[in-house]
Design an enzyme around this catalytic site. Structure first.
Site, PDB file in Angstrom:
ATOM      1  N   ASP A   1       0.795  -1.242   0.000  1.00  0.00           N
ATOM      2  CA  ASP A   1       0.000   0.000   0.000  1.00  0.00           C
ATOM      3  C   ASP A   1       0.825   1.289   0.000  1.00  0.00           C
ATOM      4  OD1 ASP A   1      -1.969  -1.899   0.209  1.00  0.00           O
ATOM      5  OD2 ASP A   1      -2.642  -1.317   2.210  1.00  0.00           O
TER       6      ASP A   1
ATOM      7  N   ASP B   1      -4.725  -0.699  -1.762  1.00  0.00           N
ATOM      8  CA  ASP B   1      -6.054  -0.502  -1.193  1.00  0.00           C
ATOM      9  C   ASP B   1      -6.922   0.198  -2.234  1.00  0.00           C
ATOM     10  OD1 ASP B   1      -6.503  -1.609   1.257  1.00  0.00           O
ATOM     11  OD2 ASP B   1      -6.200   0.206   2.418  1.00  0.00           O
TER      12      ASP B   1
ATOM     13  N   HIS C   1     -10.787   1.368  -2.324  1.00  0.00           N
ATOM     14  CA  HIS C   1     -12.094   1.453  -1.668  1.00  0.00           C
ATOM     15  C   HIS C   1     -13.149   2.119  -2.551  1.00  0.00           C
ATOM     16  CE1 HIS C   1     -10.343  -0.047   1.895  1.00  0.00           C
ATOM     17  NE2 HIS C   1      -9.906   1.075   2.410  1.00  0.00           N
TER      18      HIS C   1
ATOM     19  N   HIS D   1     -17.510   3.201   1.829  1.00  0.00           N
ATOM     20  CA  HIS D   1     -16.908   1.984   2.355  1.00  0.00           C
ATOM     21  C   HIS D   1     -17.140   1.891   3.853  1.00  0.00           C
ATOM     22  CE1 HIS D   1     -13.442  -0.735   3.391  1.00  0.00           C
ATOM     23  NE2 HIS D   1     -13.989  -1.378   2.379  1.00  0.00           N
TER      24      HIS D   1
ATOM     25  N   HIS E   1     -10.446   7.564   2.211  1.00  0.00           N
ATOM     26  CA  HIS E   1      -9.097   7.440   1.643  1.00  0.00           C
ATOM     27  C   HIS E   1      -9.099   6.395   0.528  1.00  0.00           C
ATOM     28  CE1 HIS E   1      -9.386   4.274   4.666  1.00  0.00           C
ATOM     29  NE2 HIS E   1      -8.418   3.634   4.039  1.00  0.00           N
TER      30      HIS E   1
ATOM     31  N   LYS F   1      -7.162  -4.736  -2.888  1.00  0.00           N
ATOM     32  CA  LYS F   1      -7.919  -5.248  -1.743  1.00  0.00           C
ATOM     33  C   LYS F   1      -8.797  -4.137  -1.183  1.00  0.00           C
ATOM     34  CE  LYS F   1      -3.943  -4.438   1.325  1.00  0.00           C
ATOM     35  NZ  LYS F   1      -4.497  -3.495   2.299  1.00  0.00           N
TER      36      LYS F   1
ATOM     37  N   CYS G   1      -1.713  -2.893   7.923  1.00  0.00           N
ATOM     38  CA  CYS G   1      -1.704  -3.780   6.754  1.00  0.00           C
ATOM     39  C   CYS G   1      -0.449  -4.635   6.658  1.00  0.00           C
ATOM     40  CB  CYS G   1      -1.931  -2.970   5.484  1.00  0.00           C
ATOM     41  SG  CYS G   1      -3.577  -2.203   5.441  1.00  0.00           S
TER      42      CYS G   1
END
Length: 212
Positions: free
Chosen positions: A15, A53, A55, A59, A88, A113, A158
């Protein structure tokens, strides 16, 4: 401690996205300072995997999705406790893109993810319900990649979750501590150090790899 290179090694870069670096929506202190080191480390690996990441709007992890909630509060999600964050890494935004200083042209896989609206995903292997796989374990097994070195953002979320899940799934996982930065919520770094120690996951320095 010099760690010899093995054919089954892979570097897992977690990330390193603009929103997690200074000026971003969920900025991690000094998150950008590790990027040159990660670029240098990546040159030592034949196999590199990037996680991202990703989103959607509203979310479950966004404080704005929930009435009268603020960032860094915790709610009880259907799958357990969920920390709430500022909005974010929204899909297709500059904040979700990899930081422009990240230069790893030979990366073999970008694993996204956290794209399911109702489940957050810290780990590169399992979403936060602890049973929905991302598919990374199967990819690694088919490629016979067995020893994973982890770096990136954030150490206490993470990176930690990915290392622990990877170990539980049968991979050897090693965290390159100086190539990570934490969110650093109250007690989160100490808790991460304790969890990694309990799981017998080594924390090493980049020099253990750069001199090999």
């Amino acid at each position: 401690m010099l760690i010899p290179k093995q054919r089954t090694d892979a570097l897992l870069v977690i990330d390193v996205q603009s929103d997690f670096t200074p000026g971003g929506a969920l900025a991690i202190a000094d998150g950008d300072t590790i990027i040159p080191l990660i670029n240098t480390l990546a040159k030592k690996f034949d196999h590199v995997i990037l996680t991202q990441d990703w989103h959607p709007a509203q979310h479950i992890s966004f404080a704005t999705t929930h009435s009268n909630k603020q960032p860094f509060e915790t709610i009880e999600a259907p799958y357990g406790p969920q920390t709430l964050w500022p909005e974010h890494v929204l899909q297709h935004t500059e904040g979700a893109a990899f930081h422009p200083d990240l230069k790893i042209p030979h990366a073999e896989l970008i694993l996204r993810k956290g794209f399911r609206r109702h489940i957050d995903s810290y780990s590169a292997f399992l979403e936060n319900d602890r049973c929905t796989p991302t598919g990374l374990a199967g990819y690694l097994r088919e490629r016979n990649l067995q020893r994973l070195f982890l770096c990136g953002l954030a150490y206490d979320f993470c990176v930690c979750f990915s290392a622990i899940d990877g170990k539980a799934l049968g991979f050897e996982t090693i965290v390159i501590e100086d190539a990570c930065r934490p969110v650093n919520l109250p007690g989160s770094v100490d808790a991460t150090n304790a969890e990694l120690a309990t799981a017998s996951i080594p924390r090493i320095r980049s020099n253990d790899l750069l001199t090999r």
